[in-house]
Design a protein around this motif. Structure first.
Motif, short mmCIF file in Angstrom:
data_model
loop_
_atom_site.label_atom_id
_atom_site.label_comp_id
_atom_site.label_asym_id
_atom_site.label_seq_id
_atom_site.Cartn_x
_atom_site.Cartn_y
_atom_site.Cartn_z
N UNK A 155 0.86 -1.19 0.00
CA UNK A 155 0.00 0.00 0.00
C UNK A 155 0.90 1.23 0.00
N UNK A 156 0.73 2.10 -0.97
CA UNK A 156 1.56 3.29 -1.08
C UNK A 156 0.72 4.55 -0.89
N UNK A 157 1.39 5.60 -0.44
CA UNK A 157 0.73 6.89 -0.23
C UNK A 157 1.51 7.95 -0.99
N UNK A 158 0.80 8.91 -1.55
CA UNK A 158 1.46 9.96 -2.31
C UNK A 158 0.88 11.32 -1.99
N UNK A 159 1.72 12.35 -2.13
CA UNK A 159 1.29 13.72 -1.89
C UNK A 159 2.17 14.64 -2.72
N UNK A 160 1.61 15.74 -3.18
CA UNK A 160 2.40 16.67 -3.98
C UNK A 160 1.59 17.89 -4.38
N UNK A 161 2.26 18.83 -5.05
CA UNK A 161 1.61 20.04 -5.53
C UNK A 161 2.09 20.37 -6.93
N UNK A 162 1.39 21.25 -7.59
CA UNK A 162 1.77 21.67 -8.93
C UNK A 162 0.84 22.75 -9.44
N UNK A 163 0.72 22.84 -10.75
CA UNK A 163 -0.14 23.84 -11.37
C UNK A 163 -0.70 23.29 -12.67
N UNK A 164 -1.71 23.97 -13.19
CA UNK A 164 -2.33 23.61 -14.46
C UNK A 164 -2.48 24.85 -15.31
N UNK A 165 -2.23 24.72 -16.61
CA UNK A 165 -2.43 25.81 -17.57
C UNK A 165 -3.24 25.28 -18.74
N UNK A 166 -4.08 26.14 -19.30
CA UNK A 166 -4.90 25.76 -20.45
C UNK A 166 -4.36 26.43 -21.70
N UNK A 167 -4.50 25.75 -22.83
CA UNK A 167 -4.07 26.31 -24.11
C UNK A 167 -5.28 26.89 -24.83
N UNK A 168 -5.18 28.17 -25.18
CA UNK A 168 -6.30 28.86 -25.80
C UNK A 168 -6.35 28.59 -27.30
N UNK A 169 -7.44 29.04 -27.91
CA UNK A 169 -7.66 28.77 -29.33
C UNK A 169 -6.55 29.34 -30.20
N UNK A 170 -5.97 30.47 -29.79
CA UNK A 170 -4.91 31.10 -30.59
C UNK A 170 -3.54 30.51 -30.32
N UNK A 171 -3.47 29.46 -29.48
CA UNK A 171 -2.20 28.82 -29.17
C UNK A 171 -1.50 29.39 -27.96
N UNK A 172 -2.00 30.49 -27.40
CA UNK A 172 -1.39 31.07 -26.21
C UNK A 172 -1.82 30.28 -24.97
N UNK A 173 -1.16 30.57 -23.85
CA UNK A 173 -1.43 29.83 -22.61
C UNK A 173 -2.11 30.73 -21.60
N UNK A 174 -2.99 30.12 -20.82
CA UNK A 174 -3.71 30.83 -19.76
C UNK A 174 -2.78 31.09 -18.58
#
Length: 315
Positions: A155-174
């Protein structure tokens, strides 16, 4: 109100924006709160002369007075408006070699994500067969980048953090939205590993899933990490208050871990960290990922790393 002040508006609010910080008294110097019967819950960005970027708790009277200039201060004094201070090229620091699994601030999450992409570019250049297929990256609607530590036997346990970015219609990033994860797995496995994950959000529905407050991830993965490098590929299904979707997860691991397992994790939007970074109590992950907010200067190193990644695909 527009996000920038016109000259007329600035003239009307000049006294407020150029206010000098008052002399602060220690809590022990006052027998009761001034003006407020109770401690206020409102938090506001303060004018530049206060020299603070985090929203501060203010009394109800000041909260109302400052409300009209908050959009302007978000562009001027918030943490998101500051240029990054972490140096990706400084190889003398431990953080340049190892991403710590729990980031206290969005600024560090941005550094971790940029460092992960830089490391992935290096691995992909040396071992193209271990890189994410170009067709998957090219059509991605977003990326989630997380550093996770996992330990356990059977049985393993995990924890962590990060971020998310979305790609817009014009190819730029949120702008980025901060996230955290925790979970457990079961299977024929033993050891511990530190893993940098790149989760490819293949559809708009996947981005909406990550824009919710919380979602559950279930998937079966294969993992092998020995020494300083390892790699895993996992297809998982995610469902939460933002919807449901399938995602592809790629990773590079550091540690000593072998086995295969069924993994279950909860991913949570770090609402308080988003509020601290952007300077707004009312901002949501939907506003950040699917809205029209401009790219924050503080994430410049992340956007450069993404440009390098996708520049190779276009080339």
């Amino acid at each position: 109100m527009a996000r920038t002040l016109t000259e007329a508006n600035f003239g009307n609010l000049r006294e407020l924006l150029e206010a000098e910080p008052p002399k602060w008294l220690a809590d022990s110097a006052a027998a009761s709160c001034i003006l407020c019967g109770e401690c206020s819950k409102g938090r506001s960005l303060l004018p530049s002369k206060f020299r603070v970027s985090d929203p501060q708790r203010v009394c109800d009277v000041c909260f109302v007075r400052l409300e009209s200039v908050q959009p302007y201060l978000m562009n001027e004094v918030s943490n998101a408006a500051q240029l990054p201070t972490h140096d990706l090229t400084d190889l003398s620091t431990l953080r340049s070699w190892v991403n710590f699994p729990w980031g206290q601030t969005m600024e560090y999450e941005i550094y971790k994500a940029a460092n992960t992409i830089k490391a992935y570019n290096r691995v992909g250049y040396l071992k193209p067969e271990k890189s994410i297929p170009d067709v998957i990256l090219r059509h991605a609607k977003g990326l989630a980048i997380i550093t996770v530590v996992k330990v356990g036997v059977m049985v393993t346990y995990n924890i962590g953090t990060g971020l998310v970015v979305a790609r817009r219609e014009d190819g730029s990033w949120s702008p980025p939205s901060a996230i955290s994860t925790c979970g457990a797995g079961w299977g024929a496995q033993a050891g511990g590993e530190l893993t940098d994950f790149i989760i490819v959000l293949r559809t708009t529905e996947a981005v909406k899933t990550f824009s919710g407050n919380v979602h559950l991830s279930l998937g079966a993965g294969l993992s092998a990490a020995v020494g300083i490098a390892g790699r895993a590929l996992e297809a998982d299904v995610r469902a939460g208050d933002g919807g449901y979707a399938a995602c592809y997860t790629y990773s590079c691991s550091k540690g000593a871990f072998v086995g295969c397992s069924l993994e279950g994790s909860i991913v949570i939007t770090r609402t308080q960290e988003n509020s601290r970074f952007y300077g707004s109590q009312s901002i949501t992950s939907t506003d950040i990922l699917l809205g029209s907010l401009p790219r924050p200067p503080a994430a410049a190193i992340l956007y450069r790393s993404l440009a390098d990644l996708y520049g190779k695909l276009d080339g």
